[in-house]
Design a protein around this motif. Structure first.
Motif, PDB file in Angstrom:
ATOM      1  N   THR A   1     -14.217 -44.022  29.196  1.00  0.00           N
ATOM      2  CA  THR A   1     -15.522 -44.734  28.833  1.00  0.00           C
ATOM      3  C   THR A   1     -15.122 -45.307  27.250  1.00  0.00           C
ATOM      4  O   THR A   1     -14.852 -44.393  26.490  1.00  0.00           O
TER       5      THR A   1
ATOM      6  N   LYS B   1     -16.209 -35.450  31.624  1.00  0.00           N
ATOM      7  CA  LYS B   1     -16.128 -36.124  32.765  1.00  0.00           C
ATOM      8  C   LYS B   1     -15.588 -37.611  32.798  1.00  0.00           C
ATOM      9  O   LYS B   1     -15.148 -38.249  33.708  1.00  0.00           O
ATOM     10  N   HIS B   2     -15.886 -38.126  31.657  1.00  0.00           N
ATOM     11  CA  HIS B   2     -15.729 -39.705  31.517  1.00  0.00           C
ATOM     12  C   HIS B   2     -14.932 -39.988  30.522  1.00  0.00           C
ATOM     13  O   HIS B   2     -15.591 -40.866  29.458  1.00  0.00           O
TER      14      HIS B   2
ATOM     15  N   ARG C   1     -20.025 -36.261  27.343  1.00  0.00           N
ATOM     16  CA  ARG C   1     -19.650 -36.981  28.400  1.00  0.00           C
ATOM     17  C   ARG C   1     -18.224 -37.220  28.519  1.00  0.00           C
ATOM     18  O   ARG C   1     -17.754 -37.586  29.788  1.00  0.00           O
TER      19      ARG C   1
END
Length: 351
Positions: A213, A209-210, A206
């Motif tokens: 977070t 792309k992120h 994850r």
């Protein structure tokens, strides 16, 4: 949302510091080249000096690192460069004085987004690849060389130990250092095996792309309380830069650590002698007790010793009885053993 007073003051200080520095460089037509470093008195006092180095901007904007130094009374061609860990910065005056007593010019770096180098546009500790720190280490090593030290011991604590190891491997054949000292290096995520196999791969994926977070760092405040003089410890430092409860980390940070540890697990070729020091045991206390003074409350020391064997080259691994996570912040009898171990090894390897 309002910032706590301490965070507001620190933010405003470094924002004004960055603006002033950039304006000065622009007006004078100067660069941040290591050959043009201007030092000012450091916040530690006692003869320590610091210089802010402007680095190329990254995904958060402006970036700086800070070199801190104190030199030997008599001219010396030896130096040590200290690289701090996560949720940390350089404040260990006693360590500096011990190196100076042994004839080493002392240098430390507050890496980008830590301590003295934190800027208002940044999140503390934010990184997406540990190689981002290589430019900061290169910069300070160049400064050290330009200021007359030909023999250099490169030292890293915890996350700094992992970073220094990766850096040493990457700079193979072009080293500006003569030996490596690792103080409780962050060679393995101290989480349960099931999480390593399930949660970590998901987070790492994850993060592509992120990366922003966030997730709790998961560190107990007890370790910080065992260090700071206002709690149970004996050391004084800025709790805004090194709080007992570490700020949340983002997925990008976890991915950076994971990929760095994966490189180590696959084997790291390091051409210079390496000394790996760690506590003899890990501890996991749920509430405060003096047991906190007797072991590593942050990392799994068995994994440090195991993963250190993936260094390809000349290395020595030694456990320190009664050592805390930052070994040189242990109780006095223990840290005396740490210094004795370091300097006896250095006499044979920094030459």
């Amino acid at each position: 949302m309002f910032l706590p007073r301490w965070r507001f003051l620190i933010t405003m200080y470094f924002l004004s510091k960055n603006i002033l520095l950039c304006c000065t460089l622009t007006l004078l037509g100067c660069s941040s080249s290591y050959g043009q470093v201007t030092y000012f008195a450091d916040i530690l006092g006692h003869g320590f000096k610091q210089a802010t180095i402007v680095q190329p901007s990254d995904y958060e904007g402006s970036v700086t690192c800070t070199v801190i130094k104190k030199q030997t009374p008599e001219k010396s061609d030896k130096a040590v460069l200290y690289v701090h860990g996560f949720n940390d910065y350089f404040f260990q005056e006693e360590m500096a004085e011990r190196f100076i007593k042994e004839g080493y010019n002392f240098y430390a770096v507050d890496l980008r987004k830590y301590g003295r180098s934190y800027l208002a546009n940044q999140k503390f500790n934010n990184v997406r690849d540990l190689s981002e720190y290589f430019a900061d280490i290169d910069t300070v090593l160049n400064i050290i060389k330009s200021e007359g030290s030909d023999k250099v011991l490169l030292s890293g604590h915890s996350t700094g130990g992992l970073t220094v190891s990766l850096y040493a491997a990457e700079r193979g054949g072009k080293e500006m250092f003569d030996a490596i000292l690792l103080n409780s290096p962050f060679f393995d995520l101290n989480v349960k095996s099931v999480l390593k196999k399930t949660a970590i791969p998901v987070i790492v994926k994850r993060a592509e792309k992120h990366p922003e977070t966030t997730i709790s760092a998961g560190l107990s405040p007890l370790y910080g309380e065992s260090l700071h003089k206002d709690a149970h410890g004996e050391w004084s430092y800025n709790l805004g830069w090194k709080p007992h409860i570490a700020p949340p980390v983002n997925f990008g940070w976890i991915r950076a650590i994971h990929l760095g540890q994966l490189k180590l697990a696959q084997g790291l070729q390091i051409n210079k002698p390496v000394l790996v020091l760690h506590s003899a045991k890990s501890i996991e206390e749920k509430k405060w007790s003096d047991v906190m003074f007797t072991g590593d409350a942050v990392l799994n020391v068995e994994e440090i010793a195991k993963q250190a064997q993936n260094i390809v080259g000349q290395y020595s691994i030694q456990a320190i009885q009664g050592g805390m996570h930052d070994l040189i912040l242990s109780r006095k009898p223990v840290r005396e053993e740490v210094y004795s171990t370091i300097f006896n090894w250095a006499k044979r390897n920094v030459k």
